[in-house]
Each structure stands twice: as C-alpha cells, then as structure tokens.
Design an enzyme around this catalytic site. Structure first.
Site, PDB file in Angstrom:
ATOM      1  N   CYS A 184       0.831  -1.201   0.000  1.00 36.22           N
ATOM      2  CA  CYS A 184       0.000   0.000   0.000  1.00 36.22           C
ATOM      3  C   CYS A 184       0.871   1.258   0.000  1.00 36.22           C
ATOM      4  O   CYS A 184       1.509   1.569   1.006  1.00 36.22           O
ATOM      5  CB  CYS A 184      -0.926  -0.053   1.219  1.00 36.22           C
TER       6      CYS A 184
ATOM      7  N   CYS B 178       0.014   3.910   2.603  1.00 31.09           N
ATOM      8  CA  CYS B 178       0.400   3.429   3.936  1.00 31.09           C
ATOM      9  C   CYS B 178       1.864   3.744   4.206  1.00 31.09           C
ATOM     10  O   CYS B 178       2.228   4.151   5.315  1.00 31.09           O
ATOM     11  CB  CYS B 178       0.202   1.917   4.050  1.00 31.09           C
TER      12      CYS B 178
END
Length: 107
Positions: free
Chosen positions: A31, A34
């Site tokens: 991600c 993230c």
C-alpha cells in the site's frame, strides 16, 4: 524511531489492555499511501511520547483483526482507549491534519 507493531497474538495486551490511548495503523506492505503515512505517525509518536502509543498492524498478516474492525480500505487508523475504538481515521493525510484528528489525545 519506528513505530512498534502488534499482531493478533499480542493485540489484547498491546492495545485493548493498554493504559493510555493507542493508535493502531492498519496497513500493508503493498500500500503506497500506507508507506507515506508511516513516517508521519513515527514523528507524531516521537513528539508525543507518553501521550499516545502508535502501533502498526499488517492486515495481510492479521486478516482476523482487519475483519473484526471492518477495515475495508487502508491506510486506516483507529484510536483505542479503554479497550474500545474512540476515533477512526481513513486514508493518508498530512501531519497537521492527523494532529488535528488526534488533538484530543495529544494535548
């Protein structure tokens, strides 16, 4: 300083039984957003030691917790206090926006 992490086996002790507020960053290796928010959370943790604890939880390695807390998109951050979710933050945000969302815990 990097944020500590928690797992299914330590979540009860690390998060639910913790004395103060604990921000859990639900994330995954793949991600991109993230990875952008991770260092920001590390800074917030370092600047607010003793006020809030920041822990990372890898949703790929702990799918049971991701399901239990209804994590449908990441990054998702949840602040736990007294064993309950008090605040939910979805998506990567700049540091000042995260600090505003967390103001109640950082003062």
């Amino acid at each position: 300083m990097t944020a500590n992490s928690t797992t299914s086996s330590t979540f009860q002790q690390d998060v639910l039984d913790a004395d103060g507020p604990v921000l859990v960053d639900f994330w995954a290796e793949w991600c991109g957003p993230c990875r952008m928010v991770g260092p920001v959370l590390d800074e917030i943790q370092a600047e607010n030691a003793g006020k809030i604890t920041v822990l990372k939880l890898n949703v790929d390695e702990n799918p049971d917790l991701a399901m239990q807390y209804q994590i449908t998109s990441i990054p998702a951050m949840k602040v736990f206090q007294g064993g309950e979710v008090k605040t939910t933050i979805i998506g990567a945000k700049p540091k000042f926006a995260l600090e505003q969302d967390l103001a109640a815990y950082l003062s």
